[in-house]
Enzyme design. Structure first.
Site: not given
Ligand code: RIB
Length: 309
Positions: A12, A224, A254, A289, A293
């Site tokens: 994205m 978290g 992520d 970010g 980041s």
């Molecule tokens: O997990 C964060 C991500 O979720 C962002 O980068 C956004 O693009 C969505 O996919």
């Protein structure tokens, strides 16, 4: 040399607005800051693993707009194998308007665009390269049929798979993901998958075990700021959180998964990989970010040295 990691998933363009507060209906409000960056859960996980030094291949779809050029350039700059990043004609790239509040908490909208074109048949075009990988990582920003297909492919060819069921999808059919090697939900995703309330480690373990009763072998629940939980058939282990001052939590999940993939394929040690993933995700939230980041291996090792005193 550690095995190659494949990420079959999304990309994205993140449109990140930093807000003092969210506007109400009909209200126009000034926000103090904005940042454009590469994102998408799949791409984020791939970039985190690549920044740490993994050999990563990305299987994804981009549109035929200027965002696509930027996304492909970004993969190449980080050293990600982008041979299976394909442009889809007459389609927009995926975009994600994101709002980050002063506390560091975020709200995200996603427009999947070309990510919806990553069908099972498209993934099959990468099959020979996928067979060379040590781990295939997935999320839920691409069609569910593709996820089911890749899990079956991994099981058939003996390639471990990891599914991060994010964002939560009510239509996900648990009976079709039981072949996954690692399922890595957060608390709310686990609640949706199981219909059980998840508020702490015992409730997370109970919910994870209800999935294991259906055939899933290993569940890693990210909690978290409370750390994470590893639930296997005969064990349940807490992964301690790393205390930091959060600035922007976007993409922390992520960062956890990408770094877990890196350390797990490199060291084949689940406990070590989870400890390092908790650290990498914590470090990422100290900066603004998503991908911006994520630390390089050198910066991350410096962060770890400080933790280890
Ligand atoms: O997990 C964060 C991500 O979720 C962002 O980068 C956004 O693009 C969505 O996919």
């Amino acid at each position: 040399m550690a095995g190659k990691i494949a990420v079959v998933g999304s990309n994205m363009v993140d449109l990140i607005t930093y807000v003092n507060r969210m506007p109400g209906p009909g209200e126009t409000l000034e926000a103090p800051d904005f940042s454009l960056g590469c994102g998408g859960k799949g791409a984020n996980q791939a970039v985190a693993a690549a920044r740490l030094g993994s050999d990563v291949m990305m299987v994804t779809r981009v549109g035929d707009d200027i965002f696509a050029d930027n996304t492909i350039r970004n993969f190449e700059e980080v050293g990600i194998d982008a041979r299976h990043v394909v442009r889809v004609p007459d389609t927009s790239s995926g975009v994600a308007p994101i709002f980050v509040e002063k506390s560091g908490e975020n709200s995200i909208l996603i427009v999947k665009g070309a990510n919806n074109a990553l069908t099972p048949a498209e993934v099959d075009k990468a099959a020979e390269d996928l067979k060379q990988c040590s781990l295939i990582v997935m999320q839920l920003e691409v069609p569910l049929e593709t996820i089911y297909h890749v899990i079956a492919f991994g099981a058939e060819h003996g390639i471990p798979t990891l599914l991060n069921p994010a964002p939560a999808q009510p239509d996900l059919d648990v009976s079709r993901i039981t072949g996954v090697t690692y399922l890595v939900p957060n608390e709310s995703e686990l609640e949706l998958l199981t219909g059980m309330k998840v508020s702490d480690a015992p409730s997370a373990e109970a919910a994870a075990r209800s999935l294991m009763a259906k055939g899933i072998k290993t569940v890693i629940v990210t909690l978290g700021s409370k750390g994470a939980l590893l639930v296997t058939e005969d064990d349940c282990k807490r992964i301690e959180p790393v205390a930091v001052q959060p600035m922007d939590t976007t993409g922390a999940g992520d960062a956890f998964i990408g770094s877990f993939a890196h350390y797990f394929t490199k060291e084949s040690d689940l406990d070590l990989a989870l400890k390092m993933a908790a650290r990498y995700a914590a470090d990422s939230i100290t900066r603004p970010g998503t991908q911006k980041s994520y630390a390089s291996i050198e910066a991350f090792e410096a962060f770890c040295s400080k933790l280890d005193g």
